[in-house]
Design a protein around this motif. Structure first.
Motif, PDB file in Angstrom:
ATOM      1  N   LYS A   1       5.680 -63.016   8.004  1.00 48.21           N
ATOM      2  CA  LYS A   1       7.049 -63.311   8.412  1.00 48.21           C
ATOM      3  C   LYS A   1       7.813 -62.008   8.652  1.00 48.21           C
ATOM      4  CE  LYS A   1      11.290 -65.592   6.845  1.00 48.21           C
ATOM      5  NZ  LYS A   1      11.928 -66.390   5.748  1.00 48.21           N
ATOM      6  N   GLY A   2       8.543 -61.943   9.767  1.00 50.82           N
ATOM      7  CA  GLY A   2       9.320 -60.750  10.083  1.00 50.82           C
ATOM      8  C   GLY A   2       8.571 -59.695  10.861  1.00 50.82           C
ATOM      9  N   ALA A   3       7.311 -59.957  11.215  1.00 56.06           N
ATOM     10  CA  ALA A   3       6.528 -58.970  11.970  1.00 56.06           C
ATOM     11  C   ALA A   3       6.796 -59.094  13.465  1.00 56.06           C
ATOM     12  CB  ALA A   3       5.040 -59.163  11.707  1.00 56.06           C
ATOM     13  N   VAL A   4       6.740 -57.970  14.167  1.00 53.55           N
ATOM     14  CA  VAL A   4       6.789 -57.981  15.632  1.00 53.55           C
ATOM     15  C   VAL A   4       5.424 -58.455  16.123  1.00 53.55           C
ATOM     16  CG1 VAL A   4       7.033 -56.593  17.718  1.00 53.55           C
ATOM     17  CG2 VAL A   4       8.469 -56.106  15.723  1.00 53.55           C
ATOM     18  N   VAL A   5       5.391 -59.608  16.771  1.00 59.88           N
ATOM     19  CA  VAL A   5       4.109 -60.210  17.120  1.00 59.88           C
ATOM     20  C   VAL A   5       3.758 -60.058  18.596  1.00 59.88           C
ATOM     21  CG1 VAL A   5       5.060 -62.513  17.544  1.00 59.88           C
ATOM     22  CG2 VAL A   5       2.700 -62.294  16.772  1.00 59.88           C
ATOM     23  N   SER A   6       4.754 -59.810  19.453  1.00 60.33           N
ATOM     24  CA  SER A   6       4.473 -59.564  20.868  1.00 60.33           C
ATOM     25  C   SER A   6       5.730 -59.040  21.558  1.00 60.33           C
ATOM     26  CB  SER A   6       3.968 -60.835  21.582  1.00 60.33           C
ATOM     27  OG  SER A   6       4.963 -61.835  21.595  1.00 60.33           O
ATOM     28  N   MET A   7       5.579 -58.670  22.837  1.00 57.68           N
ATOM     29  CA  MET A   7       6.679 -58.187  23.654  1.00 57.68           C
ATOM     30  C   MET A   7       6.736 -58.999  24.945  1.00 57.68           C
ATOM     31  SD  MET A   7       6.118 -54.043  23.298  1.00 57.68           S
ATOM     32  CE  MET A   7       7.764 -53.651  23.945  1.00 57.68           C
TER      33      MET A   7
END
Length: 299
Positions: free
Chosen positions: A147-153
């Motif tokens: 939770k709270g991670a940058v998973v994509s752009m």
């Protein structure tokens, strides 16, 4: 033949309707779980900009080291302190290989998704969506996304509110609207693709690329640049990621801009480059598909 054409049009409409403003307006009340309410523009932050920047730098530096054998022209242009930093990082990741010998050690390079897994302990990739007639989606292929991670752009050309995007928008389901009206065209086909490649070539400074265009191909250098394929949630499948806007700071290392999957349509250098990242709303396990909220209501 007419039946096949009608089925094709119907499938295309089922994918496109979530981006069609009149349809959205008529169906908002029927899909309460697909709405994302933002009290104010300033509060549209699940994690801090510092955390976003830290994650991007961590991943991009790892990609740079992995591509070290291709970076000789760039390294010659960097200050000695910066070159020393990368040599130190290289010695940590590949202690048995000297920097001058690295260009010959092809076996030490990894695929981008492997670099993502080694760096953030998870990887994501495009694949056929679990939703019927939804086309492609994005899945967690390895590890656990906390939770709270940058998973994509969300990749694409960035347009200011006053810039022309009419022709690019026709039949285009990949245009993302930011809270302040800035638009990002994440379409990897047609005129959108041509515009992005043109801007990408325009902004290059000698050996320094100001953005990454490989997201337009099947060989993506930045494994995070798949956010435009994240499908919309539904009442049955709640969103597990959300969009967050991020302006690239002026101090962003020039040698790492080659991995940014966004570029400004305008040559105006006054505005910082807008990026949109997707943040995990909960822990997301291996094999799960990512779902976001297409409808943002700012009150």
């Amino acid at each position: 033949m007419p039946g096949r054409l009608l089925r094709g049009l119907w499938q295309r409409w089922r994918r496109y309707k979530y981006r069609f403003v009149p349809w959205i307006a008529l169906n908002l009340n029927h899909n309460p779980r697909t709405l994302r309410y933002v009290p104010e523009e300033s509060k549209d932050k699940v994690i801090s900009d510092e955390d976003v920047l830290g994650t991007l730098l961590k991943v991009f530096q790892a990609l740079f080291i992995n591509d070290f054998n291709k970076q000789s022209d760039i390294l010659t242009m960097l200050p000695e302190t910066v070159k020393s930093k990368y040599h130190d990082l290289l010695s940590v990741q590949h202690p048995r290989v000297k920097p001058l010998e690295y260009r010959h050690e092809q076996q030490n390079t990894f695929k981008p998704e492997e670099i993502l897994y080694k760096t953030l302990d998870f990887s994501v990739a495009r694949a056929t969506s679990s939703l019927i007639s939804a086309g492609k989606g994005v899945f967690v292929t390895r590890g656990l996304v906390p939770k709270g991670a940058v998973v994509s752009m969300y990749p694409g050309t960035v347009y200011q509110k006053y810039e022309p995007i009419f022709f690019q928008s026709i039949g285009n389901p990949f245009i993302f609207r930011c809270l302040d009206g800035v638009l990002i065209d994440g379409n990897d086909k047609g005129i959108s693709k041509v515009v992005y490649r043109s801007c990408n070539g325009r902004d290059r400074l000698g050996p320094f690329k100001m953005s990454d265009s490989t997201w337009l191909t099947s060989e993506i250098c930045n494994p995070l640049a798949v956010g435009q394929y994240v499908n919309n949630c539904s009442n049955d499948r709640a969103a597990n990621v959300c969009y967050q806007e991020f302006d690239v700071p002026a101090v962003f290392p020039i040698e790492l801009k080659q991995y940014l999957p966004n570029i400004a349509y305008s040559c105006d250098k006054q505005s910082p480059l807008r990026c949109v990242i997707l943040v995990a709303l909960r822990d997301i396990k291996q094999g799960e598909e990512l779902f976001s909220n297409y409808y943002t209501i700012v009150s």
